[in-house]
Enzyme design. Structure first.
Site, PDB file in Angstrom:
ATOM      1  N   HIS A  82       0.949  -1.236   0.086  1.00  0.00           N
ATOM      2  CA  HIS A  82      -0.070   0.127   0.089  1.00  0.00           C
ATOM      3  C   HIS A  82       0.850   1.251   0.040  1.00  0.00           C
ATOM      4  CE1 HIS A  82      -3.710   2.289   0.789  1.00  0.00           C
ATOM      5  NE2 HIS A  82      -2.915   3.100   1.522  1.00  0.00           N
ATOM      6  N   LYS A 187      -8.444  -1.247   5.946  1.00  0.00           N
ATOM      7  CA  LYS A 187      -8.821  -1.617   4.626  1.00  0.00           C
ATOM      8  C   LYS A 187      -7.808  -2.577   4.472  1.00  0.00           C
ATOM      9  CE  LYS A 187      -8.532   2.481   3.280  1.00  0.00           C
ATOM     10  NZ  LYS A 187      -8.590   3.985   2.942  1.00  0.00           N
TER      11      LYS A 187
HETATM   12  N1  URA Z   1      -5.366   7.334   2.525  1.00  0.00           N
HETATM   13  C1  URA Z   1      -6.177   6.521   3.270  1.00  0.00           C
HETATM   14  O1  URA Z   1      -6.755   5.569   3.009  1.00  0.00           O
HETATM   15  N2  URA Z   1      -6.590   7.163   4.490  1.00  0.00           N
HETATM   16  C2  URA Z   1      -6.018   8.213   5.011  1.00  0.00           C
HETATM   17  O2  URA Z   1      -6.645   8.796   5.981  1.00  0.00           O
HETATM   18  C3  URA Z   1      -5.134   8.889   4.232  1.00  0.00           C
HETATM   19  C4  URA Z   1      -4.887   8.293   3.118  1.00  0.00           C
END
Ligand code: URA
Length: 440
Positions: A82, A187
């Site tokens: 990520h 996530k």
């Molecule tokens: N990306 C995300 O998924 N959440 C955030 O708070 C900042 C960047």
């Protein structure tokens, strides 16, 4: 339990228990807690911060607010990567097929562009026919057969984050380390991979502008991974300059292909080799040295590019367009931006470069905006290069002629020139894992 008491507790520096955090998330998602109370809670967290145990509980509660994908039908260790968001960051397009070509498994759920930053799903959708949504069974089958698939994140993954993110966006509470860490990690946890590699961007094109903040965010996310039993490694990388030479959806796909075919700009190729090496290491394919050799090999022997072609075909994309990239979203209008003076390009406001690309049509102004896949910026010069007045620094691409002037003005505003060469920052600034922490 009453939300009002919990807001006051956090406001006064108290520590929320896991039961209290679960109560807040459950009732906010169900609509029982109104936005105005949640906004007050977010602001209290923004100012008071959270202990590691609170951030871990918040992440778990958000991950459990929706579907938790069970990737067990996919054989082997599933790895995920990520990026916290950058400009010109097309690394996922390159490293997913690299990992697959070296025998790893990557079942990736990615997002669309956000603000000035691009999104993997938008880039992939520039390939005619490419499907970014499919059934779980199809997704699992493609990863089992080809080693990699990339789909869009469904709304059923961490719906609490979706709701909270939209609220943070309009209440000045985006830039909080516990809130960013729990948003990203909820996530990742719900997406089901066994091991996670985080690319935490820092610099003028990133959400985390300073190295200490980026390191603190990285540490927080690695700790959440540990708490949740998912091995997590974070790299902190430089986003004071766009990555590679291309910004914009189809331009980035073309640049990604050039790296997959063994060419491409040095910075982009270097970071992809590094990220792929870490992913292969997390996949237990060998020592870091072995994994680096494998990553270099799959680029030089063409197997990473074959793996990309297989992934595109398996996801319904038209692979024939990859054979002749001149016909892949050519832009109707191209205009050079020339150096206004002699001197070194001492600084690029990377966020400004992202905004200029967006103005050309590569990003969205509203949720309904239609992307112009051909739009973007090809950088011929970057920070540290010397230019003579009139040299071409970049070429702007678009299908909408009227965007050229505002984009050119915004891009030029993002450049600073000076008489002496700037100090160049390394691309990788720190590496943080459970076992070690190195500032490089
Ligand atoms: N990306 C995300 O998924 N959440 C955030 O708070 C900042 C960047």
């Amino acid at each position: 339990m009453r939300m009002l008491d919990l807001i006051e507790k956090k406001r006064d520096g108290g520590v929320l228990t896991p039961e209290e955090i679960n109560f807040i998330i459950r009732r906010y998602v169900s609509g029982a807690i109104p936005d105005y109370q949640m906004s007050a809670m977010l602001m209290a967290i923004f100012f008071q911060g959270m202990l590691a145990s609170e951030t871990a509980a918040l992440t778990q509660a958000m991950a459990q607010s929706g579907d938790q994908v069970d990737l067990s039908p996919i054989q082997g260790i599933k790895v995920d990567k990520h990026s916290t968001g950058g400009v010109g960051d097309k690394t996922t397009l390159i490293i997913a097929p690299m990992v697959a070509a070296a025998g790893g498994k990557i079942a990736k759920m990615s997002g669309r562009g956000l603000g000035h930053t691009g999104g993997t799903i938008d880039k992939l959708e520039s390939i005619p026919g490419f499907q970014t949504s499919m059934t779980r069974e199809q997704f699992f089958r493609i990863v089992n057969e080809n080693g990699a698939a990339i789909i869009g994140q469904s709304g059923s993954i961490a719906p609490a984050d979706k709701k909270l993110y939209a609220l943070r966006d309009v209440t000045g509470t985006i830039n909080s380390i516990p809130l960013i860490a729990s948003s990203i990690m909820s996530k990742k946890l719900a997406s089901g991979s066994d091991r996670i590699l985080l690319d935490v961007k820092t610099g003028n094109g990133a959400f985390m502008k300073t190295l200490p903040d980026a390191v603190a965010l990285a540490r927080t996310m690695v700790a959440i991974g540990r708490h949740s039993g998912r091995k997590t490694i974070a790299l902190v990388t430089n986003m004071d300059v766009p990555l590679g030479n291309c910004i914009g959806n189809a331009l980035e796909v073309k640049e990604a292909i050039s790296v997959l075919q063994g060419h491409g700009p040095r910075d982009l190729r270097g970071i992809c080799i590094l990220l792929a090496s870490y992913l292969l290491y997390l996949s237990e394919k060998g020592s870091m040295d072995d994994c680096r050799r494998m990553a270099e090999q799959v680029l030089s022997d063409g197997s990473a590019f074959s793996s990309f072609q297989n992934m595109v075909a398996a996801q319904g994309g038209d692979v024939s367009v990859l054979d002749d990239l001149d016909t892949f979203h050519p832009s109707a209008y191209q205009t050079p931006v020339c150096a206004p003076t002699d001197g070194y390009l001492t600084e690029m406001d990377t966020q400004g470069c992202g905004v200029a690309s967006s103005l050309l049509g590569a990003g969205r102004e509203t949720k309904e905006s239609r992307l112009d896949y051909s739009a973007g910026i090809f950088l011929k010069k970057k920070t540290g290069d010397f230019v003579h007045r009139g040299d071409v620094i970049a070429v702007l691409h678009t299908s909408r002629e009227e965007t050229l002037k505002p984009a050119r003005d915004r891009f030029l505003q993002a450049l600073t020139f000076g008489a002496s060469a700037p100090l160049q920052k390394p691309l990788v600034l720190a590496q943080i894992s459970d076992e070690s922490e190195d500032c490089l």
